[in-house]
Design a protein around this motif. Structure first.
Motif, PDB file in Angstrom:
ATOM      1  N   PRO A   9       0.291  -3.855 -34.112  1.00 13.19           N
ATOM      2  CA  PRO A   9       0.672  -2.950 -33.030  1.00 13.19           C
ATOM      3  C   PRO A   9       2.172  -2.951 -32.707  1.00 13.19           C
ATOM      4  O   PRO A   9       2.806  -4.009 -32.717  1.00 13.19           O
ATOM      5  CB  PRO A   9      -0.133  -3.452 -31.825  1.00 13.19           C
ATOM      6  CG  PRO A   9      -0.553  -4.831 -32.183  1.00 13.19           C
ATOM      7  CD  PRO A   9      -0.694  -4.858 -33.674  1.00 13.19           C
ATOM      8  N   LEU A  11       4.629  -2.103 -34.306  1.00 16.37           N
ATOM      9  CA  LEU A  11       5.590  -2.288 -35.395  1.00 16.37           C
ATOM     10  C   LEU A  11       5.893  -0.970 -36.094  1.00 16.37           C
ATOM     11  O   LEU A  11       6.818  -0.896 -36.907  1.00 16.37           O
ATOM     12  CB  LEU A  11       5.093  -3.364 -36.363  1.00 16.37           C
ATOM     13  CG  LEU A  11       5.060  -4.760 -35.691  1.00 16.37           C
ATOM     14  CD1 LEU A  11       4.276  -5.763 -36.519  1.00 16.37           C
ATOM     15  CD2 LEU A  11       6.468  -5.279 -35.428  1.00 16.37           C
ATOM     16  N   ARG A  17      12.415   0.192 -31.394  1.00 10.51           N
ATOM     17  CA  ARG A  17      11.885  -0.752 -30.418  1.00 10.51           C
ATOM     18  C   ARG A  17      12.803  -1.966 -30.269  1.00 10.51           C
ATOM     19  O   ARG A  17      13.047  -2.672 -31.250  1.00 10.51           O
ATOM     20  CB  ARG A  17      10.511  -1.211 -30.905  1.00 10.51           C
ATOM     21  CG  ARG A  17       9.913  -2.351 -30.152  1.00 10.51           C
ATOM     22  CD  ARG A  17       8.753  -2.968 -30.922  1.00 10.51           C
ATOM     23  NE  ARG A  17       8.105  -3.951 -30.092  1.00 10.51           N
ATOM     24  CZ  ARG A  17       7.243  -4.858 -30.527  1.00 10.51           C
ATOM     25  NH1 ARG A  17       6.901  -4.880 -31.791  1.00 10.51           N
ATOM     26  NH2 ARG A  17       6.710  -5.712 -29.708  1.00 10.51           N
ATOM     27  N   ASN A  71       1.912  -9.232 -40.347  1.00  7.80           N
ATOM     28  CA  ASN A  71       2.549  -9.369 -39.035  1.00  7.80           C
ATOM     29  C   ASN A  71       1.631  -8.640 -38.064  1.00  7.80           C
ATOM     30  O   ASN A  71       1.660  -7.416 -37.962  1.00  7.80           O
ATOM     31  CB  ASN A  71       3.952  -8.752 -39.032  1.00  7.80           C
ATOM     32  CG  ASN A  71       4.638  -8.971 -37.688  1.00  7.80           C
ATOM     33  OD1 ASN A  71       4.017  -9.375 -36.708  1.00  7.80           O
ATOM     34  ND2 ASN A  71       5.944  -8.699 -37.639  1.00  7.80           N
ATOM     35  N   HIS A  77      -1.307 -13.557 -31.030  1.00 12.15           N
ATOM     36  CA  HIS A  77      -1.431 -14.470 -29.891  1.00 12.15           C
ATOM     37  C   HIS A  77      -2.765 -14.328 -29.160  1.00 12.15           C
ATOM     38  O   HIS A  77      -3.037 -15.089 -28.236  1.00 12.15           O
ATOM     39  CB  HIS A  77      -0.282 -14.224 -28.903  1.00 12.15           C
ATOM     40  CG  HIS A  77       1.055 -14.057 -29.564  1.00 12.15           C
ATOM     41  ND1 HIS A  77       1.600 -15.035 -30.373  1.00 12.15           N
ATOM     42  CD2 HIS A  77       1.947 -13.031 -29.570  1.00 12.15           C
ATOM     43  CE1 HIS A  77       2.775 -14.608 -30.830  1.00 12.15           C
ATOM     44  NE2 HIS A  77       3.004 -13.388 -30.366  1.00 12.15           N
ATOM     45  N   VAL A 101       9.622 -16.381 -32.510  1.00 13.85           N
ATOM     46  CA  VAL A 101       8.709 -16.380 -31.361  1.00 13.85           C
ATOM     47  C   VAL A 101       8.845 -17.672 -30.526  1.00 13.85           C
ATOM     48  O   VAL A 101       8.568 -17.654 -29.326  1.00 13.85           O
ATOM     49  CB  VAL A 101       7.238 -16.174 -31.801  1.00 13.85           C
ATOM     50  CG1 VAL A 101       6.998 -14.739 -32.196  1.00 13.85           C
ATOM     51  CG2 VAL A 101       6.843 -17.112 -32.936  1.00 13.85           C
TER      52      VAL A 101
HETATM   53  C1  DQA Z   1       6.297 -10.124 -33.509  1.00 13.45           C
HETATM   54  C2  DQA Z   1       6.306 -11.136 -32.370  1.00 13.45           C
HETATM   55  C3  DQA Z   1       5.161 -10.862 -31.405  1.00 13.45           C
HETATM   56  O1  DQA Z   1       5.192 -11.797 -30.330  1.00 13.45           O
HETATM   57  C4  DQA Z   1       5.292  -9.472 -30.826  1.00 13.45           C
HETATM   58  O2  DQA Z   1       4.201  -9.193 -29.984  1.00 13.45           O
HETATM   59  C5  DQA Z   1       5.464  -8.429 -31.857  1.00 13.45           C
HETATM   60  C6  DQA Z   1       6.327  -8.701 -33.013  1.00 13.45           C
HETATM   61  C7  DQA Z   1       7.505 -10.323 -34.454  1.00 13.45           C
HETATM   62  O3  DQA Z   1       7.463  -9.769 -35.549  1.00 13.45           O
HETATM   63  O4  DQA Z   1       8.472 -10.975 -34.083  1.00 13.45           O
HETATM   64  O5  DQA Z   1       4.955  -7.319 -31.747  1.00 13.45           O
HETATM   65  O6  DQA Z   1       5.117 -10.337 -34.290  1.00 13.45           O
END
Ligand code: DQA
Length: 143
Positions: A9, A11, A17, A71, A77, A101
């Protein structure tokens, strides 16, 4: 070698973004560059904002892919269902996060997916996807 990239989601908005976190390149443009770097690979890309569609995709490719780069965005999470899908398939999965993260909010520090993955690449930007490809290629060469 068949390699599959799955993005979860939000991405689809890469490039627009929060560019200070995720950079300014769209994934489509990055994927074009990546495909040119690896003409010998059968490189595929799928993105969905929906948990069920990501699970369906894992079921679909998870018995034939030589390597899946996932990803799952925020679902990493929260989603026991995606964690179970990774466990249910024989194809190895590498979890990628573009941002570090662990340097962000504490609710991003835990991923339900990591324990079921062959490896995790965090905080290396878009290059994380390429590092995952290199990992699968090295494993393949080692037999
Ligand atoms: C992410 C990190 C996640 O916490 C976040 O919700 C994303 C992108 C990353 O690629 O850094 O959507 O997966």
């Amino acid at each position: 070698m068949k390699i599959n990239i799955i993005n979860g989601p939000n991405l689809n908005l890469l490039g627009k973004r929060e560019p200070e976190i995720y950079g300014s390149e769209t994934f489509v443009s990055f994927f074009e560059r990546l495909s040119k770097l690896y003409p010998q690979l059968d490189l595929n890309y799928f993105q969905s904002n929906s948990e069920g569609a990501i699970i369906d995709k894992l079921h679909d490719i998870g018995f034939s892919s030589d390597g899946i780069i996932l990803n799952a965005g925020a679902y990493s999470h929260t989603s026991l269902a995606i964690a179970d899908a990774i466990k249910a398939i024989p194809s190895p999965v590498v979890e990628v996060h573009i941002s570090n993260v662990f340097a962000r909010e504490s609710y991003r520090h835990h991923s339900w997916l990591s324990a079921n993955c062959a490896g995790v690449i965090v905080g290396c930007g878009m290059e994380g996807y390429q590092l995952a490809i290199e990992f699968f290629r090295m494993r393949d060469q080692q037999g």
